[in-house]
Design a protein around this motif. Structure first.
Motif, PDB file in Angstrom:
ATOM      1  N   LEU A 246      -6.532  -1.686  -9.601  1.00 52.71           N
ATOM      2  CA  LEU A 246      -6.946  -0.560  -8.768  1.00 52.71           C
ATOM      3  C   LEU A 246      -8.008  -1.009  -7.767  1.00 52.71           C
ATOM      4  CD1 LEU A 246      -6.941   2.444  -8.032  1.00 52.71           C
ATOM      5  CD2 LEU A 246      -8.572   2.819  -9.906  1.00 52.71           C
ATOM      6  N   ALA A 247      -8.918  -1.880  -8.192  1.00 51.05           N
ATOM      7  CA  ALA A 247      -9.951  -2.402  -7.277  1.00 51.05           C
ATOM      8  C   ALA A 247      -9.309  -3.167  -6.123  1.00 51.05           C
ATOM      9  CB  ALA A 247     -10.932  -3.286  -8.036  1.00 51.05           C
ATOM     10  N   ASP A 248      -8.303  -3.988  -6.420  1.00 51.74           N
ATOM     11  CA  ASP A 248      -7.588  -4.715  -5.361  1.00 51.74           C
ATOM     12  C   ASP A 248      -6.926  -3.728  -4.403  1.00 51.74           C
ATOM     13  OD1 ASP A 248      -8.140  -7.164  -6.671  1.00 51.74           O
ATOM     14  OD2 ASP A 248      -6.206  -7.135  -7.727  1.00 51.74           O
ATOM     15  N   PHE A 249      -6.273  -2.724  -4.963  1.00 57.15           N
ATOM     16  CA  PHE A 249      -5.580  -1.731  -4.155  1.00 57.15           C
ATOM     17  C   PHE A 249      -6.550  -1.004  -3.231  1.00 57.15           C
ATOM     18  CE2 PHE A 249      -4.465   2.825  -3.833  1.00 57.15           C
ATOM     19  CZ  PHE A 249      -3.387   2.710  -2.965  1.00 57.15           C
ATOM     20  N   THR A 250      -7.706  -0.563  -3.745  1.00 64.09           N
ATOM     21  CA  THR A 250      -8.639   0.171  -2.896  1.00 64.09           C
ATOM     22  C   THR A 250      -9.164  -0.710  -1.769  1.00 64.09           C
ATOM     23  OG1 THR A 250     -10.498  -0.249  -4.392  1.00 64.09           O
ATOM     24  CG2 THR A 250      -9.327   1.822  -4.673  1.00 64.09           C
TER      25      THR A 250
ATOM     26  N   LEU B  78      -8.752  -1.800   4.085  1.00 65.75           N
ATOM     27  CA  LEU B  78      -8.388  -2.699   5.191  1.00 65.75           C
ATOM     28  C   LEU B  78      -7.229  -2.116   5.992  1.00 65.75           C
ATOM     29  CD1 LEU B  78      -8.501  -6.354   3.810  1.00 65.75           C
ATOM     30  CD2 LEU B  78      -9.932  -5.346   5.602  1.00 65.75           C
ATOM     31  N   GLY B  79      -6.260  -1.557   5.306  1.00 60.30           N
ATOM     32  CA  GLY B  79      -5.102  -0.970   5.974  1.00 60.30           C
ATOM     33  C   GLY B  79      -5.459   0.205   6.866  1.00 60.30           C
TER      34      GLY B  79
ATOM     35  N   MET C 212       2.499  -0.438  -2.749  1.00 60.75           N
ATOM     36  CA  MET C 212       1.434  -0.048  -3.682  1.00 60.75           C
ATOM     37  C   MET C 212       1.014   1.395  -3.461  1.00 60.75           C
ATOM     38  SD  MET C 212      -1.081  -3.314  -3.387  1.00 60.75           S
ATOM     39  CE  MET C 212      -0.350  -4.936  -3.157  1.00 60.75           C
ATOM     40  N   LEU C 213       0.948   1.797  -2.204  1.00 60.48           N
ATOM     41  CA  LEU C 213       0.548   3.163  -1.876  1.00 60.48           C
ATOM     42  C   LEU C 213       1.543   4.158  -2.459  1.00 60.48           C
ATOM     43  CD1 LEU C 213      -1.469   4.981  -0.454  1.00 60.48           C
ATOM     44  CD2 LEU C 213      -0.181   4.636   1.661  1.00 60.48           C
ATOM     45  N   ALA C 214       2.818   3.850  -2.386  1.00 60.14           N
ATOM     46  CA  ALA C 214       3.829   4.735  -2.974  1.00 60.14           C
ATOM     47  C   ALA C 214       3.625   4.853  -4.488  1.00 60.14           C
ATOM     48  CB  ALA C 214       5.229   4.218  -2.653  1.00 60.14           C
ATOM     49  N   THR C 215       3.325   3.751  -5.141  1.00 62.11           N
ATOM     50  CA  THR C 215       3.072   3.765  -6.586  1.00 62.11           C
ATOM     51  C   THR C 215       1.824   4.578  -6.908  1.00 62.11           C
ATOM     52  OG1 THR C 215       4.134   1.620  -6.901  1.00 62.11           O
ATOM     53  CG2 THR C 215       2.562   2.301  -8.600  1.00 62.11           C
TER      54      THR C 215
ATOM     55  N   GLY D 140     -13.779   9.851  -0.543  1.00 63.81           N
ATOM     56  CA  GLY D 140     -12.476   9.205  -0.472  1.00 63.81           C
ATOM     57  C   GLY D 140     -12.567   7.997   0.437  1.00 63.81           C
ATOM     58  N   LEU D 141     -11.538   7.219   0.477  1.00 66.01           N
ATOM     59  CA  LEU D 141     -11.563   6.003   1.317  1.00 66.01           C
ATOM     60  C   LEU D 141     -11.595   6.324   2.794  1.00 66.01           C
ATOM     61  CD1 LEU D 141      -9.283   3.521  -0.604  1.00 66.01           C
ATOM     62  CD2 LEU D 141     -11.755   3.495  -0.370  1.00 66.01           C
TER      63      LEU D 141
END
Length: 147
Positions: A34-38, A43-44, A107-110, A143-144
């Motif tokens: 989850l840390a990698d994803f955030t 960045l995205g 990843m976002l879809a997941t 939120g991000l």
């Protein structure tokens, strides 16, 4: 035990359970935490898919060294690259690679599916989810996107 302490401890336990659930799904399907994803998601969302490392640290509430440690494995697997600043050699950018952008979309879809599973059904009407988001914001949980 006071209600405030009870609420705080419940929040800590709920956060740990959420992290475990997201980590299990993201790791099992995409090989990231989850840390990698955030980090990748932030960045995205940045213009051009890149940010100065110090700005990324601030946006995520991490230290600069924490961001550097988080980026290293993502660089090794080709999701992120390090880009120097053309005008200042002391400044480095973290940038999503093409592969990083494609994988982030997956990843976002997941993550969206996982969140939907958590906050659907009769126990979680949309108004309650919005209320929870507002209460967490009052506690400093942004939120991000910054809101």
């Amino acid at each position: 035990m006071s209600e405030a302490l009870d609420a705080a401890l419940r929040l800590v336990r709920a956060q740990a359970a959420l992290v475990r659930r997201f980590d299990a799904r993201l790791s099992g399907l995409h090989g990231v935490s989850l840390a990698d994803f955030t980090l990748l998601l932030r960045l995205g969302q940045a213009p051009g898919g890149r940010m100065r490392r110090v700005d990324l640290a601030e946006a995520l509430g991490l230290t600069a060294s924490g961001v550097t440690r988080g980026l290293a494995p993502l660089e090794r697997i080709g999701l992120v690259s390090r880009e120097p600043d053309a005008r200042d050699a002391r400044v480095a950018y973290a940038a999503l690679t093409g592969t990083g952008r494609r994988r982030l979309a997956e990843m976002l879809a997941t993550a969206e599916e996982t969140a939907a599973e958590l906050f659907t059904g009769p126990a979680w009407p949309a108004a309650d989810v919005a209320s929870l988001a507002g209460l967490l914001t009052r506690l400093g949980g942004r939120g991000l996107s910054g809101s």
